[in-house]
Every structure is written in C-alpha cells, then in structure tokens.
Design an enzyme around this catalytic site. Structure first.
Site, mmCIF file in Angstrom:
data_model
loop_
_atom_site.group_PDB
_atom_site.id
_atom_site.type_symbol
_atom_site.label_atom_id
_atom_site.label_comp_id
_atom_site.label_asym_id
_atom_site.label_seq_id
_atom_site.Cartn_x
_atom_site.Cartn_y
_atom_site.Cartn_z
ATOM 1 N N TYR A 85 43.061 33.133 46.797
ATOM 2 C CA TYR A 85 44.122 32.643 45.912
ATOM 3 C C TYR A 85 44.483 31.194 46.237
ATOM 4 C CZ TYR A 85 45.128 37.575 44.766
ATOM 5 O OH TYR A 85 45.053 38.878 44.360
ATOM 6 N N GLU A 169 50.064 41.609 41.973
ATOM 7 C CA GLU A 169 50.105 42.289 43.269
ATOM 8 C C GLU A 169 48.729 42.263 43.919
ATOM 9 O OE1 GLU A 169 47.942 44.925 42.948
ATOM 10 O OE2 GLU A 169 47.942 44.555 40.794
ATOM 11 N N GLY A 310 44.417 43.965 37.953
ATOM 12 C CA GLY A 310 45.664 43.688 38.652
ATOM 13 C C GLY A 310 45.855 42.201 38.849
ATOM 14 N N GLU A 311 46.588 41.832 39.882
ATOM 15 C CA GLU A 311 46.869 40.431 40.237
ATOM 16 C C GLU A 311 47.778 39.726 39.226
ATOM 17 O OE1 GLU A 311 43.232 38.211 40.631
ATOM 18 O OE2 GLU A 311 42.449 39.479 42.240
ATOM 19 N N GLY A 312 48.141 40.392 38.138
ATOM 20 C CA GLY A 312 48.849 39.714 37.061
ATOM 21 C C GLY A 312 47.916 39.180 35.994
#
Length: 350
Positions: A85, A169, A310-312
């Site tokens: 990230y 998340e 996920g992760e947004g």
C-alpha cells in the site's frame, strides 16, 4: 460509546425531488443516480450537495484464528500488503489514485512494527487478536479502545475538510470474523455465512466452517454487539465500527464496501441504527453471505460485478457513479433554464 447521531432531516425532501425532477429528462430516467443525489442532499441538508476532500481509509489488523488455516494465505500477508500500500502498488492504490481520493492506512493491530516514516497511522491495540477458537479475541477494554481510536481517526480527517468517506480493510482471516458477526447479530445459520474468503476450495470452506462452528459452540455470551466483537472481532473491524458511528455523528456520507466493511456496519447499527441513514452501499460482494447481510440491513447495492477483493476497492470502483449523481444535480439544466417545455407530470408533482 456515546455517539450522538441525529436522524437525517426531511425538511428538504420536496425541494430536492423538485430539483431532480425538473432537470431536462423524463422523471426517474437517471435511475439510482437520482436516489444517490437525493440522499447526499439530505445528509448535507443542501440543494447543491458536494463531495469535499474524499478519503478512503484502510484499517488493518491480524487475526489469531488465521493460525488455524482459515485463509488461503498466511498471516504475514497482512503486514506485507501494508508495505505494498505504502509503495502505491495495490488495487486500492490504483483506484483511489485514478479518482483523486485521498488514501490512508491505519495499523489497528498488525503483528509487525512499521517504520514511522511510512506514514501509516499508528493506532495499534496489540499485535493481532487472540485465537477465538480458544477464548475471546480481545478484552472488552481493547474493544472499547478500538471504537475510541476509530472515532479519533475520523475526527482528524473531518477537521481536514472531508465530508465523504469509504472504508477498506486488511487482515488475513477477517472473513471468518465477519461470518460469525453476521451469524450472531442477524441470527443466520453459520453455514450460510461462511464463504471462500481469499479463495478456498470446497474442502477449505468445510474446514473453515468446522473451525468457526467449534468456536461458536464454545461461546457462552449473548448477542450484544460489544460482546460479539470482543469474542470474535478483529481490531480493524472494531475500529471501523467506531469510525462509522463518529462519521454519522459528524453528518459525513459513507460509501460502504464489501463483506468485512458491512459486518462492521452491522455491529455499529446494533449500537445506533441511525448510522445506516448516512450510508450508500457500493456493491454486492461475491462472498456468498454478503447479500444476506445487505438484505438484513435492507440495503440496495449500486453495483454487482463479481468483486470480492476488499480493501475498499468496490467502493472506489463505484465512486465515479456517486460523482455523476452530484454532477447532474448541480450542473444539469432544468426545463425552465433550458427553455424546454415541461411535461404535465412535472407540473402535477409541483
């Protein structure tokens, strides 16, 4: 835990729909865009709503249950992904960068120490939760600290001028927590709540279910959301719940991602159901139980395109649709402005 959330005012309902219906288009012809514009206008109590300084915040935490093999990936992937990230290489980086959305990462409880120069927001409660197959994932004090820390993150971002949020998340094993949260708080059979997560095959899903079922049968607590989160939650899920409640208190609009994020919202809604009024639901995850969670919350997802990363990421892929809703309500000409004859239907609505 004393979040003072107000119900969204209905004072502008007629004026908002009048503005939407007076645009140079047949009534209802922009479909869900009209409902999105209406809801954001209501949240902001403004006939010309706008998105200011949007943020997507990824909360990360490790899960003790991951040591039992409930995921296709080892627990170490959690901290390795945080490095990814910060280097800008993950899907959430790509999509948030594409749409000009600020990206932040919060260490809620990763089993790793990060160099402060990485600009990760440090809210670490502990180095991961404990294995809830053997006992509670966290203490009640840690759970409450998670709510407080999540709220603090939102307070800071709101002071920077943000009025629109999406949550992401990271935490290997967190679909297991989400499944147990759904089963207990929505009273759904656990077998219907357990899915493939990071890509388990049929045997892997069965093994995952067996482990979670064992943990569920050892649980002697009730269905109070704090009890459930203390027993089965992750630090990232708890912090997201607190963040959502604070965002609703501050009248911020939230774009809800997939299975994990919705599980945090489910828990938050059991603490204060008014939080749901501030939410738009980005998509239906391909994780099998997400649709059950959405149905329980009476939520309609905007997209259904088979995502389950996920992760947004689902929220960020949906974000341009939200922007389109804002653009049309503010920039599209009305019949009167364009000198176009209105239909009798619009006159009747007025």
């Amino acid at each position: 835990m004393d979040f003072k959330i107000s119900s969204i005012s209905t004072a502008l309902d007629h004026k908002l729909w009048n503005k939407i219906n007076s645009k140079t288009k047949p009534i209802g012809s922009l479909g869900i865009l009209e409902k999105i514009a209406f809801q954001i206008g209501k949240i902001q109590e403004n006939l010309t709503p706008e998105i200011k300084n949007p943020n997507v915040i990824v909360f990360a935490g490790d899960h003790g249950i991951a040591d039992d093999g409930v995921s296709f990936y080892p627990k170490s992937v959690s901290y390795e992904m945080l490095y990814n990230y910060m280097q800008g290489g993950a899907a959430i980086n790509v999509f948030s960068r594409q749409h000009g959305v600020n990206f932040k990462v919060v260490d809620a409880g990763i089993d790793h120490d990060f160099d402060p120069s990485l600009n990760i927001i440090n809210k670490k409660i502990a180095y991961g939760t404990k294995n809830y197959r053997l006992g509670p994932a966290m203490t009640k004090e840690q759970c409450l600290q998670g709510f407080k820390s999540g709220a603090e993150v939102i307070e800071t971002i709101q002071k920077e001028g943000c009025n629109f949020l999406a949550f992401g998340e990271k935490g290997i094993g967190n679909t297991s927590s989400a499944a147990l949260i759904l089963s207990l708080l929505a009273d759904i059979n656990l077998e219907e709540c357990v899915g493939r997560g990071t890509g388990l095959n049929n045997d892997g899903v069965k093994s995952k279910f067996d482990l979670l079922n064992e943990a569920l049968h050892k649980y002697n607590g009730g269905k109070d959301p704090i009890e459930v989160l203390t027993q089965f939650g992750g630090f990232e899920i708890v912090m997201i719940s607190g963040a959502m409640l604070k965002a609703a208190e501050l009248k911020m609009t939230m774009l809800i991602d997939g299975f994990i994020i919705t599980s945090a919202l489910l828990a938050a809604s059991k603490i204060n159901p008014k939080v749901l009024e501030y939410c738009l639901f980005a998509h239906k995850s391909n994780e099998q139980a997400h649709i059950k969670m959405l149905n329980y919350l009476n939520a309609t997802p905007i997209l259904d395109i088979g995502m389950r990363l996920g992760e947004g990421t689902g929220a960020m892929v949906c974000y341009p649709i939200i922007k389109s809703a804002i653009q049309f309500i503010n920039e599209m000409a009305s019949f009167q402005e364009a000198g176009v004859s209105e239909s009798e239907e619009i006159e009747t609505i007025r």
